[in-house]
Scaffold this motif. Structure first.
Motif, PDB file in Angstrom:
ATOM      1  N   LYS A 273       8.036  -0.765 -15.792  1.00 61.31           N
ATOM      2  CA  LYS A 273       6.775  -1.516 -15.708  1.00 61.31           C
ATOM      3  C   LYS A 273       6.951  -2.731 -14.798  1.00 61.31           C
ATOM      4  N   ASN A 274       5.918  -3.005 -14.020  1.00 57.52           N
ATOM      5  CA  ASN A 274       5.871  -4.216 -13.200  1.00 57.52           C
ATOM      6  C   ASN A 274       7.136  -4.409 -12.368  1.00 57.52           C
ATOM      7  N   THR A 275       7.614  -3.323 -11.816  1.00 61.72           N
ATOM      8  CA  THR A 275       8.871  -3.357 -11.063  1.00 61.72           C
ATOM      9  C   THR A 275       8.628  -2.923  -9.625  1.00 61.72           C
ATOM     10  N   GLU A 289      13.757  17.275 -12.043  1.00 61.24           N
ATOM     11  CA  GLU A 289      13.073  18.030 -13.086  1.00 61.24           C
ATOM     12  C   GLU A 289      13.915  18.046 -14.362  1.00 61.24           C
ATOM     13  N   GLY A 290      13.304  17.618 -15.463  1.00 67.03           N
ATOM     14  CA  GLY A 290      14.006  17.454 -16.738  1.00 67.03           C
ATOM     15  C   GLY A 290      14.151  15.997 -17.111  1.00 67.03           C
ATOM     16  N   GLY A 291      14.189  15.113 -16.116  1.00 68.12           N
ATOM     17  CA  GLY A 291      14.159  13.678 -16.385  1.00 68.12           C
ATOM     18  C   GLY A 291      12.783  13.267 -16.886  1.00 68.12           C
ATOM     19  N   ILE A 292      12.703  12.111 -17.519  1.00 66.26           N
ATOM     20  CA  ILE A 292      11.455  11.718 -18.186  1.00 66.26           C
ATOM     21  C   ILE A 292      11.079  10.282 -17.832  1.00 66.26           C
ATOM     22  N   LEU A 293       9.896  10.143 -17.249  1.00 64.54           N
ATOM     23  CA  LEU A 293       9.291   8.813 -17.126  1.00 64.54           C
ATOM     24  C   LEU A 293       8.595   8.519 -18.446  1.00 64.54           C
ATOM     25  N   ARG A 294       9.246   7.734 -19.304  1.00 66.99           N
ATOM     26  CA  ARG A 294       8.658   7.501 -20.627  1.00 66.99           C
ATOM     27  C   ARG A 294       7.380   6.681 -20.525  1.00 66.99           C
ATOM     28  N   GLU A 295       7.416   5.648 -19.714  1.00 69.23           N
ATOM     29  CA  GLU A 295       6.229   4.850 -19.410  1.00 69.23           C
ATOM     30  C   GLU A 295       6.308   4.432 -17.950  1.00 69.23           C
ATOM     31  N   PHE A 296       5.137   4.212 -17.354  1.00 71.42           N
ATOM     32  CA  PHE A 296       5.094   3.839 -15.946  1.00 71.42           C
ATOM     33  C   PHE A 296       3.817   3.041 -15.726  1.00 71.42           C
ATOM     34  N   ALA A 297       3.952   1.779 -15.331  1.00 70.18           N
ATOM     35  CA  ALA A 297       2.749   0.949 -15.199  1.00 70.18           C
ATOM     36  C   ALA A 297       2.940  -0.167 -14.175  1.00 70.18           C
ATOM     37  N   GLU A 298       2.002  -0.248 -13.239  1.00 71.23           N
ATOM     38  CA  GLU A 298       1.881  -1.354 -12.289  1.00 71.23           C
ATOM     39  C   GLU A 298       3.173  -1.628 -11.519  1.00 71.23           C
ATOM     40  N   ASN A 299       3.756  -0.556 -11.026  1.00 71.96           N
ATOM     41  CA  ASN A 299       4.940  -0.679 -10.185  1.00 71.96           C
ATOM     42  C   ASN A 299       4.539  -0.599  -8.712  1.00 71.96           C
ATOM     43  N   GLY A 300       5.409  -1.072  -7.826  1.00 71.82           N
ATOM     44  CA  GLY A 300       5.091  -1.093  -6.412  1.00 71.82           C
ATOM     45  C   GLY A 300       6.244  -0.589  -5.560  1.00 71.82           C
ATOM     46  N   PHE A 301       5.915   0.062  -4.438  1.00 80.22           N
ATOM     47  CA  PHE A 301       6.922   0.640  -3.546  1.00 80.22           C
ATOM     48  C   PHE A 301       6.616   0.193  -2.124  1.00 80.22           C
ATOM     49  N   ARG A 302       7.590  -0.488  -1.496  1.00 85.95           N
ATOM     50  CA  ARG A 302       7.374  -1.033  -0.157  1.00 85.95           C
ATOM     51  C   ARG A 302       8.621  -0.833   0.708  1.00 85.95           C
ATOM     52  N   ASN A 303       8.391  -0.487   1.957  1.00 92.29           N
ATOM     53  CA  ASN A 303       9.449  -0.470   2.973  1.00 92.29           C
ATOM     54  C   ASN A 303      10.628   0.434   2.615  1.00 92.29           C
ATOM     55  N   ASN A 304      10.343   1.549   1.945  1.00 94.70           N
ATOM     56  CA  ASN A 304      11.379   2.540   1.685  1.00 94.70           C
ATOM     57  C   ASN A 304      11.349   3.593   2.802  1.00 94.70           C
ATOM     58  N   THR A 305      12.521   4.079   3.195  1.00 93.38           N
ATOM     59  CA  THR A 305      12.600   4.979   4.342  1.00 93.38           C
ATOM     60  C   THR A 305      11.859   6.287   4.093  1.00 93.38           C
ATOM     61  N   GLU A 306      11.963   6.845   2.889  1.00 96.42           N
ATOM     62  CA  GLU A 306      11.222   8.048   2.524  1.00 96.42           C
ATOM     63  C   GLU A 306       9.935   7.607   1.821  1.00 96.42           C
ATOM     64  N   LEU A 319       2.132   8.678 -14.095  1.00 98.25           N
ATOM     65  CA  LEU A 319       1.873   7.642 -13.108  1.00 98.25           C
ATOM     66  C   LEU A 319       0.514   7.000 -13.374  1.00 98.25           C
ATOM     67  N   ASP A 320       0.448   5.683 -13.267  1.00 95.83           N
ATOM     68  CA  ASP A 320      -0.790   4.986 -13.599  1.00 95.83           C
ATOM     69  C   ASP A 320      -1.620   4.689 -12.350  1.00 95.83           C
ATOM     70  N   TYR A 321      -2.871   4.434 -12.559  1.00 95.75           N
ATOM     71  CA  TYR A 321      -3.849   4.228 -11.489  1.00 95.75           C
ATOM     72  C   TYR A 321      -3.517   3.010 -10.633  1.00 95.75           C
ATOM     73  N   PHE A 322      -2.922   1.967 -11.231  1.00 89.29           N
ATOM     74  CA  PHE A 322      -2.765   0.693 -10.525  1.00 89.29           C
ATOM     75  C   PHE A 322      -1.412   0.514  -9.838  1.00 89.29           C
ATOM     76  N   SER A 323      -0.486   1.442 -10.005  1.00 90.26           N
ATOM     77  CA  SER A 323       0.749   1.359  -9.220  1.00 90.26           C
ATOM     78  C   SER A 323       0.417   1.613  -7.752  1.00 90.26           C
ATOM     79  N   THR A 324       1.208   1.005  -6.856  1.00 93.67           N
ATOM     80  CA  THR A 324       0.901   1.089  -5.424  1.00 93.67           C
ATOM     81  C   THR A 324       2.013   1.829  -4.689  1.00 93.67           C
ATOM     82  N   PHE A 325       1.598   2.787  -3.856  1.00 92.58           N
ATOM     83  CA  PHE A 325       2.546   3.627  -3.131  1.00 92.58           C
ATOM     84  C   PHE A 325       2.376   3.513  -1.619  1.00 92.58           C
ATOM     85  N   LYS A 326       1.365   2.765  -1.199  1.00 85.63           N
ATOM     86  CA  LYS A 326       1.109   2.560   0.226  1.00 85.63           C
ATOM     87  C   LYS A 326       1.614   1.175   0.623  1.00 85.63           C
TER      88      LYS A 326
END
Length: 505
Positions: A273-275, A289-306, A319-326
């Motif tokens: 969360k919030n990471t 596949e087989g790993g588990i996202l137990r909770e996921f909220a308001e996370n952000g992803f920036r400047n990653n090569t992939e 995955l939640d609506y407010f996390s940002t991937f762009k």
């Protein structure tokens, strides 16, 4: 006139009287002199101001310093005003006081050295000054060079949030509970990784909104350290208000690099969360596949090569609506591995506030109810295919404004294989959708199509949908399968290499 005779007794009385008078004059003169001289410990005269700038302080660079002039006084208790001045600071320092006219201004030393400040306290009776010295130094980080085998807590040792509290010098296995307190900065040496192992390993990294935990490289460059590998299946694993940066120097699994990797075999799980995952060479997160996202909220992803995240289809609904991937990633998408949606209750893919699309790799197999909300975009990689099996169904109902879109990853025609439906479930429907640029390879029975309905009693309803760019047919309905009777008139077709609709009889 007769003169009175002076006797020895009378002479003695006159002498004593004169002597007493002289001593009295001397005593009075002494008292006058004493009362005209102020002693050091005499009371302060009416109207005096005393400035007190507080005690000298020794602090760390980056630590918040609070000055205190509240001890200043006026002897008549008249109100005081304050004015602080920074007389001296290290040559490269650019600090200023937060509020130089308050009794308790603050500042954060930004360089090692001495900061001399002066307080001027003023009242209607006058003013006075006092000085205080603040000395700032840098604490040295502690080295972590041994595996975590006992319950361990890492505390915030250095106040400056840009400096590490700990440096991990070699690959570390976490085999017991590791708690990381808010504000802790852990820096990793080149090509070093942290493994949070199953059967005892546990990571609790809960920061605060204003005091985040940071996992960074000793050098702040992409791909400096490897990352964090999570093998632990504990439901207490958590990462909250944290930052993970500069990872991806080597693959985490097979040839894939990521700042945080979830193992599938051990069913690794974590709440995130919030990471922020930033400046990593590879993905921010990779959930095998087989790993588990137990909770996921308001996370952000920036400047990653992939892309920011790579995960299997089963975890997408977390995955939640407010996390940002762009965020200037190599691909501003949510990337989905070749995987399947298994039997169970209906699964919903909701989409995101930043309109990031899903990017589908390989084969997505649907063995349960699968609902796509209005506005969802699926970008399909080369030869990717969506299979709706007999135990599943697809409900993709957009609106005239927010359509559900299936298209090619690079925008070119005849790129992916298409959607094939084996399901007899009447809930399988495409409405207010677009299906573009499939038919890049054979989907069934030596034929190419954007959409294929195939198998005994297989059915699909398609309405108000644009079907275009196919390398073969727009829609193919196999023998024994069915579609809505107005299939050809209720939809629009454009630029399909073969007929818009093929119905086998």
């Amino acid at each position: 006139m007769k003169t009175k005779k002076q006797t020895p007794q009378n002479l003695s009385i006159q002498f004593l009287t004169a002597a007493a008078s002289r001593w009295l004059l001397i005593l009075l003169a002494g008292l006058f002199f004493l009362t005209s001289c102020k002693k050091d410990d005499d009371p302060v005269p009416s109207g005096a101001v005393t400035a007190k700038a507080g005690a000298d302080q020794t602090v760390q660079v980056g630590q918040l310093v609070t000055l205190d002039g509240s001890g200043s006084t006026d002897s008549e208790s008249k109100p005081l005003t304050y004015q602080w001045a920074l007389l001296r600071k290290p040559a490269k320092s650019t600090v200023t006081l937060s509020d130089a006219t308050s009794a308790k201004p603050t500042f954060k030393p930004d360089e090692v050295g001495e900061y001399e400040l002066e307080l001027t306290a003023t009242s209607p009776n006058g003013k006075a000054t006092d000085k205080v010295l603040v000395t700032a130094s840098v604490a040295e980080p502690l080295a972590i060079s041994a595996n975590i085998t006992v319950k361990t807590t890492l505390v915030d040792r250095i106040s400056n949030p840009d400096l590490p509290d700990y440096i991990v010098t070699k690959n570390i296995d976490v085999n017991h509970e590791l708690t990381i307190n808010p504000g802790v900065v852990i820096a990793f040496e080149r090509d070093v990784r942290m493994n949070v192992n199953d059967n005892g390993g546990l990571l609790i990294a809960k920061g605060e909104a204003t005091n985040k935990i940071k996992f960074v490289g000793v050098q702040k460059t992409k791909g400096y350290w490897v990352g964090i590998a999570l093998y632990s299946g504990s439901n207490a694993n958590v990462m909250e208000y944290a930052e993970v940066s500069h990872a991806g120097s080597r693959p985490m699994y097979s040839t894939t690099k990521a700042a945080l990797f979830f193992s599938g075999g051990s069913k690794a799980q974590m709440a995130i969360k919030n990471t922020a995952f930033t400046d990593n060479d590879g993905y921010g997160i990779y959930v095998y596949e087989g790993g588990i996202l137990r909770e996921f909220a308001e996370n952000g992803f920036r400047n990653n090569t992939e892309a920011g995240i790579l995960l299997d289809a089963a975890n997408v609904e977390k995955l939640d609506y407010f996390s940002t991937f762009k965020g200037n990633n190599g691909r501003n998408v949510v990337e989905v591995t070749s995987s399947n949606l298994k039997n169970g209750t209906e699964i919903t893919w909701a989409g995101f506030a930043d309109k990031a699309p899903y990017r589908i790799n390989g084969e997505l197999t649907v063995n349960t109810g699968w609902k796509l909300n209005p506005g969802v975009i699926l970008e399909m990689n080369r030869d990717a295919v969506i299979r709706i099996n007999t135990s599943g169904y697809l409900s993709a109902k957009g609106t005239t404004k927010d359509k559900v879109i299936f298209t090619s990853a690079d925008g070119s025609a005849a790129y992916w294989r298409g959607i094939i439906c084996y399901s007899a479930d009447p809930k399988t429907i495409l409405e207010n959708a677009e299906v573009r640029n499939a038919g890049g390879n054979i989907i069934v029975s030596a034929k190419k199509a954007n959409i294929a309905i195939w198998g005994t009693k297989a059915t699909m309803t398609i309405k108000n949908t644009q079907i275009s760019g196919s390398g073969g047919y727009g829609v193919m309905v196999g023998y024994g399968s069915s579609a809505n009777a107005d299939l050809t008139t209720a939809n629009t077709f454009e630029s399909n290499a073969q007929d818009n609709v093929l119905v086998e009889k």
